[in-house]
Design a protein around this motif. Structure first.
Motif, short mmCIF file in Angstrom:
data_model
loop_
_atom_site.label_atom_id
_atom_site.label_comp_id
_atom_site.label_asym_id
_atom_site.label_seq_id
_atom_site.Cartn_x
_atom_site.Cartn_y
_atom_site.Cartn_z
N LEU A 2 -8.22 7.09 -4.66
CA LEU A 2 -8.17 5.53 -4.37
C LEU A 2 -9.50 5.24 -3.61
O LEU A 2 -9.99 4.09 -3.58
N MET A 17 0.56 4.11 -2.77
CA MET A 17 0.31 5.63 -2.64
C MET A 17 1.42 6.36 -3.30
O MET A 17 0.92 7.58 -3.91
N ARG A 47 0.67 -1.42 -0.10
CA ARG A 47 -0.06 -0.18 0.08
C ARG A 47 0.99 1.39 -0.02
O ARG A 47 0.54 2.25 -0.59
N ALA A 92 -4.25 11.75 -4.36
CA ALA A 92 -4.07 10.18 -4.59
C ALA A 92 -5.09 9.50 -3.81
O ALA A 92 -5.60 8.59 -4.17
N GLU A 93 -5.06 9.96 -2.37
CA GLU A 93 -5.97 9.34 -1.24
C GLU A 93 -7.47 9.62 -2.05
O GLU A 93 -8.07 8.44 -1.78
#
Length: 567
Positions: free
Chosen positions: A282, A154, A150, A278-279
């Protein structure tokens, strides 16, 4: 530092440039494990010890009296060249480490000025660099499947988003995230055991690798969750990739003498004209995956807030947190920890549960992330301290010997300067000795602010409260912070325990962790122990305690009271 021998000089060097060192000094220098060479002000070699001769793969007689830059012209302009010149000019000691290609070696060199020139000490650090590279690989890749983890996912996704933001050529979405969840893996684990489930995960990872192209990145981000990041793509191309993933699942997996089929739910999030982090991207893909799962197996959904049933459910739970505290819907369950030496009850972990009036008993997977991201996070910590101490006090009043009780804290809760005082306050209210309490933390709770974490853990230790590092081996597992932190126990991650019979590497890792813990004065607890053969292997490896379904599932307070009485 060259692979090929340097040509002999065309004329003999001055006699004083070849003067040997006194015999006793030469013996001392030859005994050094570091290479030692002396160079005069004209950059001629005046002395080399045995180690330098071995490192350089040269007979020293071929070098003495010759110009270093003529012998090694490829060094001119290098980092070594700069520090040697700087030391000679300023007298300031220099230090440089680099890979020297002709000898295929990493050298660390330190230079010092003396009256006749400079002295250089150098050593082969190739092994250290290879070890550091291996640690970096382990920190960024999943142990079970070999895919990036992970953390690496990220980093890659953030880079893709940043690059897309800088690009002006593309129109529409040019980055896509595919969030893949294997639907039946839990059923496989329950029916056939985790060894079979892990074999399926490895098999699926291998199939993903066959799909990965230069513009596609694959990672394992959770137990049965995988992510693909596609650059320079479109919605139709992302959907085609998702269908290709599902096609790979059409063929059964052969493992343990069984032929097993898996299905998947895939959510797709696309980076549109509006900038996203990015968070966020996702999270959108995750949300779309839950929407796909609600539609049935082998479905693909593109992120759409209108279809976001999973998000609505989570929002509903978030709105009910206040009522959960005010009406005492939270409770603790307890999982025993047994000493392998004599089978005695060595400790217990207190685990949070939510007894929801409509949804039933919820485990932290369903609500903890919401709770920790809410304004109730601080309230939760105080509730945990009070609840644990209250249970211990009741059990002691009933005449039961209570073992050390562990409770889990989030990274933000750990970094509270007043943590020790808050725990001691709860212990005083319930007349509980602080030495009966243990705080479990994870590595991500340490890395955010290692100095603050060290300070808080030291305060806990000073108050008599012990600490355990949970899931050790599954994250960064850095020796640098282990040396600094006053941690009492390392909890070996369950992924290594599951692999004990299938992988010799897992056994070696566990033995290494046990040895490391002993060297640092720590105890070890292995999590997720489900079978007797695992317990036997852990005992043979020197592990102190075990925790898992082999001993007991998490028990209600009443059931754990009976467990303690029997113990």
């Amino acid at each position: 530092m060259a692979r090929r021998p340097a040509p002999r000089p065309t004329q003999s060097p001055p006699a004083d440039s070849r003067q040997p060192a006194p015999e006793h000094l030469a013996e001392m220098l030859d005994s050094l494990s570091d290479g030692f060479m002396s160079i005069d002000k004209s950059w001629r070699f005046t002395y080399l010890n045995d180690t330098a001769e071995r490192y350089l793969q040269q007979d020293r007689q071929n070098l003495l009296g010759r110009d270093i830059w003529q012998c090694y012209p490829d060094l001119v302009g290098s980092g070594y060249y700069r520090i040697y010149q700087q030391t000679a000019a300023t007298g300031v000691p220099g230090r440089h480490t680099a890979y020297y290609a002709p000898l295929r070696t990493w050298f660390e060199a330190r230079s010092f000025r003396h009256d006749e020139g400079i002295t250089v000490l150098f050593r082969d650090v190739t092994g250290e660099h290879e070890h550091a590279a291996q640690l970096e690989l382990e920190a960024t890749h999943d142990y079970l499947t070999g895919l990036p983890n992970r953390r690496k996912c990220m980093e890659t996704l953030a880079g893709a988003v940043a690059d897309a933001g800088l690009s002006s050529a593309g129109k529409g979405a040019c980055v896509a995230v595919l969030f893949i969840d294997l639907d039946q893996l839990k059923d496989v684990n329950d029916a056939f055991g985790h060894a079979v489930g892990d074999a399926l995960l490895r098999g699926f990872a291998n199939r993903l690798n066959t799909l990965v192209e230069p513009t596609c990145f694959a990672a394992r981000v959770g137990g049965d969750e995988f992510v693909l990041v596609l650059r320079n793509t479109s919605e139709s191309a992302a959907q085609a990739c998702a269908r290709a993933v599902l096609d790979t699942l059409a063929a059964p997996f052969e493992t343990g003498g069984r032929s097993l089929l898996l299905s998947a739910s895939i959510g797709i999030a696309l980076l549109g004209a509006k900038p996203e982090s990015a968070e966020a991207l996702l999270s959108q893909a995750d949300t779309a995956m839950y929407a796909a799962k609600s539609s049935g197996d082998l479905h693909i959904r593109v992120y759409d807030a209108a279809l976001d049933r999973g998000m609505r459910d989570r929002l509903a739970l978030r709105s009910e947190l206040g009522a959960a505290f005010s009406t005492n819907q939270f409770e603790l369950h307890f999982q025993p920890q047994i000493a392998l030496a004599d089978g005695s009850l060595a400790g217990v972990e207190a685990l949070l549960r939510w007894r929801h009036p409509q949804r039933g008993l919820l485990t932290p997977d369903a609500f903890l992330a919401l709770l920790l991201d809410s304004s109730y996070e601080g309230h939760l910590a105080d509730w945990l301290f009070d609840a644990v101490c209250r249970h211990i006090a009741v059990w002691q009043q009933l005449g039961v010997t209570v073992p050390r009780t562990s409770l889990n804290l989030s990274p933000r809760q750990l970094l509270d300067k007043g943590l020790a005082d808050r725990i001691l306050d709860a212990a005083r209210r319930h007349r509980v000795c602080p030495t009966l309490l243990d705080i479990e933390i994870t590595e991500d709770g340490l890395l955010g602010d290692i100095d603050m974490a060290t300070s808080v853990l030291a305060a806990l230790k000073g108050a008599g409260i012990s600490t355990s590092l949970d899931d050790f081996g599954a994250g960064y597992s850095s020796l640098s912070y282990l040396v600094r932190l006053p941690v009492d126990t390392l909890k070996i991650d369950r992924s290594f325990v599951r692999e004990l019979l299938a992988s010799e590497k897992a056994s070696a890792v566990i033995r290494s962790i046990v040895g490391l813990a002993r060297a640092l004065g720590m105890k070890t607890i292995a999590e997720g122990v489900e079978h007797q053969h695992q317990a036997d292997a852990l005992k043979d490896a020197g592990c102190d305690c075990i925790q898992g379904y082999l001993i007991s599932r998490p028990l209600t307070a009443e059931a754990f009271l009976e467990f303690m009485r029997r113990a």
